[in-house]
Design an enzyme around this catalytic site. Structure first.
Site, mmCIF file in Angstrom:
data_model
loop_
_atom_site.group_PDB
_atom_site.id
_atom_site.type_symbol
_atom_site.label_atom_id
_atom_site.label_comp_id
_atom_site.label_asym_id
_atom_site.label_seq_id
_atom_site.Cartn_x
_atom_site.Cartn_y
_atom_site.Cartn_z
ATOM 1 N N LYS A 1 0.923 -1.307 -0.125
ATOM 2 C CA LYS A 1 0.146 0.127 -0.029
ATOM 3 C C LYS A 1 0.817 1.265 0.012
ATOM 4 O O LYS A 1 0.674 2.224 -0.910
ATOM 5 C CB LYS A 1 -0.936 -0.011 1.249
ATOM 6 C CG LYS A 1 -1.828 1.080 1.264
ATOM 7 C CD LYS A 1 -2.785 1.100 2.412
ATOM 8 C CE LYS A 1 -3.274 2.502 2.891
ATOM 9 N NZ LYS A 1 -4.460 2.309 4.051
ATOM 10 N N GLU B 1 11.051 -5.054 4.160
ATOM 11 C CA GLU B 1 10.829 -6.117 3.723
ATOM 12 C C GLU B 1 10.505 -6.351 2.243
ATOM 13 O O GLU B 1 10.971 -7.203 1.420
ATOM 14 C CB GLU B 1 9.850 -7.215 4.456
ATOM 15 C CG GLU B 1 10.458 -7.120 5.984
ATOM 16 C CD GLU B 1 9.799 -6.077 6.967
ATOM 17 O OE1 GLU B 1 9.570 -4.971 6.200
ATOM 18 O OE2 GLU B 1 9.707 -6.346 8.171
ATOM 19 N N GLY C 1 -4.157 -2.316 5.421
ATOM 20 C CA GLY C 1 -3.459 -3.572 5.017
ATOM 21 C C GLY C 1 -4.407 -4.659 5.132
ATOM 22 O O GLY C 1 -4.683 -5.409 4.188
ATOM 23 N N ARG C 2 -4.661 -5.038 6.631
ATOM 24 C CA ARG C 2 -5.441 -6.203 7.007
ATOM 25 C C ARG C 2 -6.704 -6.259 6.662
ATOM 26 O O ARG C 2 -7.612 -7.187 6.804
ATOM 27 C CB ARG C 2 -5.254 -6.291 8.479
ATOM 28 C CG ARG C 2 -5.636 -5.146 9.398
ATOM 29 C CD ARG C 2 -5.265 -5.123 10.850
ATOM 30 N NE ARG C 2 -5.721 -4.128 11.624
ATOM 31 C CZ ARG C 2 -4.814 -3.076 11.690
ATOM 32 N NH1 ARG C 2 -3.828 -2.835 11.074
ATOM 33 N NH2 ARG C 2 -5.197 -1.820 12.330
ATOM 34 N N GLU D 1 -3.432 -6.872 15.396
ATOM 35 C CA GLU D 1 -2.975 -5.538 14.826
ATOM 36 C C GLU D 1 -4.302 -4.701 15.035
ATOM 37 O O GLU D 1 -4.027 -3.419 15.312
ATOM 38 C CB GLU D 1 -2.475 -5.852 13.422
ATOM 39 C CG GLU D 1 -1.620 -4.495 13.016
ATOM 40 C CD GLU D 1 -0.896 -4.721 11.680
ATOM 41 O OE1 GLU D 1 -1.713 -4.372 10.670
ATOM 42 O OE2 GLU D 1 0.270 -4.988 11.729
ATOM 43 N N HIS E 1 -3.979 -33.600 17.238
ATOM 44 C CA HIS E 1 -2.885 -34.364 17.758
ATOM 45 C C HIS E 1 -1.708 -33.604 18.015
ATOM 46 O O HIS E 1 -0.456 -33.866 18.034
ATOM 47 C CB HIS E 1 -2.429 -35.215 16.453
ATOM 48 C CG HIS E 1 -3.542 -36.216 16.501
ATOM 49 N ND1 HIS E 1 -3.630 -37.591 16.893
ATOM 50 C CD2 HIS E 1 -4.791 -36.135 15.617
ATOM 51 C CE1 HIS E 1 -4.739 -38.114 16.509
ATOM 52 N NE2 HIS E 1 -5.380 -37.250 15.662
ATOM 53 N N LYS F 1 10.664 -1.152 13.812
ATOM 54 C CA LYS F 1 11.274 -0.547 12.437
ATOM 55 C C LYS F 1 12.359 0.522 12.843
ATOM 56 O O LYS F 1 13.273 0.222 12.198
ATOM 57 C CB LYS F 1 10.062 -0.091 11.614
ATOM 58 C CG LYS F 1 8.962 -1.215 11.133
ATOM 59 C CD LYS F 1 7.970 -0.464 10.375
ATOM 60 C CE LYS F 1 6.533 -1.090 10.000
ATOM 61 N NZ LYS F 1 5.497 -0.409 9.419
HETATM 62 O O1 F6P Z 1 3.845 -2.983 9.788
HETATM 63 C C1 F6P Z 1 2.366 -3.262 9.615
HETATM 64 C C2 F6P Z 1 2.026 -2.841 8.305
HETATM 65 O O2 F6P Z 1 1.777 -1.587 8.061
HETATM 66 C C3 F6P Z 1 0.536 -3.716 8.057
HETATM 67 O O3 F6P Z 1 -0.237 -2.907 8.716
HETATM 68 C C4 F6P Z 1 0.487 -3.959 6.512
HETATM 69 O O4 F6P Z 1 -0.592 -4.860 6.219
HETATM 70 C C5 F6P Z 1 1.831 -4.180 6.494
HETATM 71 O O5 F6P Z 1 2.714 -3.216 7.221
HETATM 72 C C6 F6P Z 1 2.513 -3.933 4.921
HETATM 73 O O6 F6P Z 1 2.166 -2.543 4.472
HETATM 74 P P1 F6P Z 1 2.174 -2.320 3.003
HETATM 75 O O7 F6P Z 1 1.249 -2.719 2.375
HETATM 76 O O8 F6P Z 1 2.502 -0.715 3.172
HETATM 77 O O9 F6P Z 1 3.704 -2.827 2.489
#
Ligand code: F6P
Length: 550
Positions: free
Chosen positions: A207, A213, A266-267, A352, A383, A503
């Site tokens: 987003k 990452e 995002g979620r 979250e 199990h 972060k």
């Molecule tokens: O670090 C948390 C977060 O902001 C989540 O809420 C989100 O889903 C994820 O990182 C990824 O964010 P983006 O889609 O901006 O890379």
């Protein structure tokens, strides 16, 4: 509301009621009310919820509904659907419900019809899907696309991967999707194992287009494409992006960008363009069927009376266990192997969202809020950790999720699975008695070890079949349950400030590890760890220490 929620009469009545109800076993509650199994059930959008095996009475429910009313639940639901800035700390709307409005229904905000914008992106996704699936969108060397690599993390990974697994029986294309999220290079390595870059489409899902990452993995993918095809120009053909930050995606060298909006968190985004991999796999028609499932549950949440409202009921029960019975966790137990990633997906959605301890007004809460969510598909969990559920002595409410029909021709085996689901609900609730054990021939010395105390609560959710529509409704059910809980706790379920400090420190730590000497600012334990790391890294045979800097 100025005073704490825990000062509300309904809150205090619930506290007193929890003490009163404590000695009451589920066995007793069922014996007292022969209609209990029917009374505590509700149905909507193809989902049947039986919540009779909860530690509640009609009074509990009435008090929880009183609390919901005192917390203005109904007007707050309406405010969310209307696009008010319910995400107060970021001064944003939370309009994920706009992502699944049917075509032709307008939703005006600041002079723009955002529903029309959503449908324009859906149309772009559908056209692109057609091109890729029919081989009109080819790789740089002219080969058709056979693999899709979704790069993203958090909501840009968990939702799409969960749905890809959940709807694998509905795949309409031969495209194989893989998912890369972790900063650990092993993730990228494993996901691209055996893939030919010339036949691979990379979707960079972010987003913000700022997540470290994702950007590191996207750079790696870019290098992999360029190395495989021998030309920088291949990037625009093999990489597309899903982002609200079009400029950053284009700056990365991606021409084809599917849009997102700041009003969608995002979620809460698997039904937006973040679900592009889903659409590529199941096709636009099934994707729209999933959206219709979401929308049906949205309408139910918005309009159904609170007492018959599935997300409200599940939200109230979650608050009951967390805040009044001090249950620290909830187990999610899908009796459907295709819902394997559903617990992991729900962990972000629930924790979250509701892992908060200050109110909307910024005051510390004086009651427990969001519990830990965890789980595995039944019967595998049986199990592994069900031992603790049955005899570990902790209060862990469970959600048992199942389907009347399986997705294969093995109806007999599916029925066995359903038998396990029902049996577990029964064993958890009722356990066994000493008399029953003795009648089974258990010797006295073994009785305490073979004792099932029961009184472990569960919800059971059943639908006819796992389909795109039933999955959409299920996800919306949990989204709105989370909102209901947040409303009763008076917290903001739409921000996530708690992920920021780590972060920032990781960026500083990266500089620390790159420098020759350790900073004196660090605590003694971290210094010891850095020292151990440096010593052992220096003595290891690994030759590449370069890390991308972002
Ligand atoms: O670090 C948390 C977060 O902001 C989540 O809420 C989100 O889903 C994820 O990182 C990824 O964010 P983006 O889609 O901006 O890379």
């Amino acid at each position: 509301m100025n005073r704490s929620h825990s000062q509300l009469p309904a809150w205090q009545a619930l506290q007193a009621h929890a003490i009163q109800l404590a000695p009451c076993h589920l066995r007793q509650l069922f014996a007292d009310d022969p209609q209990r199994g029917q009374r505590f059930s509700a149905e909507a959008c193809g989902w049947y919820l039986n919540y009779a095996k909860n530690r509640i009475t009609a009074t509990t429910l009435a008090l929880l509904l009183q609390l919901a009313n005192a917390c203005q639940l109904r007007p707050r639901i309406q405010a969310m659907f209307a696009g008010e800035a319910v995400n107060v700390t970021e001064q944003r709307a939370a309009l994920h419900t706009a992502l699944r409005l049917p075509a032709g229904v307008a939703l005006w905000r600041d002079g723009e019809d955002i529903a029309a914008q959503v449908h324009a992106v859906l149309a772009h996704m559908a056209a692109f899907t057609g091109q890729v699936v029919e081989g009109r969108w080819r790789g740089y060397s002219g080969l058709p696309i056979r693999h899709v690599l979704n790069i993203g993390i958090g909501g840009s990974d968990l939702g799409p991967e969960m749905v890809y697994q959940a709807l694998r029986h509905y795949r309409h294309s031969r495209l194989d999707c893989r998912f890369v999220s972790n900063l650990d290079p092993c993730d990228f390595r494993a996901a691209t194992d055996g893939l030919n870059p010339a036949e691979t489409l990379v979707i960079v899902c972010s987003k913000t287009f700022k997540t470290q990452e994702t950007l590191v993995n996207a750079q790696r993918a870019r290098a992999w494409i360029v190395a495989g095809l021998g030309d920088e120009r291949a990037v625009a053909r093999h990489c597309v992006a899903v982002s609200a930050n079009r400029a950053a995606a284009q700056g990365f060298g991606i021409d084809c960008v599917f849009g997102l909006w700041d009003w969608d968190g995002g979620r809460y985004s698997l039904d937006s363009a973040i679900g592009l991999s889903t659409m590529l796999a199941i096709g636009p028609a099934q994707f729209h069927a999933m959206l219709a499932g979401f929308h049906a549950m949205d309408q139910h949440f918005l309009h159904a009376p609170l007492a018959d409202n599935l997300p409200v009921l599940m939200g109230l029960l979650a608050v009951w266990y967390s805040s009044f019975l001090a249950a620290p966790s909830v187990a999610i137990l899908p009796y459907a192997h295709d819902l394997k990633r559903f617990p992991a997906y729900l962990q972000q959605l629930t924790m979250e969202s509701n892992g908060k301890s200050v109110t909307l007004a910024g005051r510390p809460v004086d009651y427990p809020t969001g519990p830990v969510y965890w789980g595995e598909p039944g019967t595998n969990g049986q199990h592994a950790f069900y031992q603790l559920l049955h005899q570990g002595g902790q209060l862990i409410p469970c959600d048992l999720i199942g389907f009347c029909h399986g997705l294969t021709a093995d109806t007999g085996q599916h029925q066995l699975l359903v038998a396990h689901l029902l049996a577990q609900g029964q064993a958890l609730a009722f356990g066994n008695t000493l008399a029953e054990q003795r009648a089974d021939g258990v010797p006295d010395w073994l009785l305490p070890h073979r004792r099932f105390a029961g009184n472990h609560p569960s919800n059971t959710l059943l639908a006819e079949r796992l389909t795109p529509a039933s999955l959409g409704s299920l996800v919306a059910l949990y989204e709105h349950s989370v909102f209901t809980q947040a409303c009763l706790w008076q917290i903001n379920p739409f921000d996530q400030w708690g992920v920021e400090l780590g972060k920032t420190l990781a960026r500083q730590m990266q500089a620390e590890l790159a420098s020759a000497s350790a900073s004196v600012r660090l605590d003694s334990a971290t210094l010891a760890l850095i020292d151990y790391y440096r010593t052992h890294q220096a003595s290891s045979p690994c030759d590449s220490r370069s890390a991308p800097t972002l």
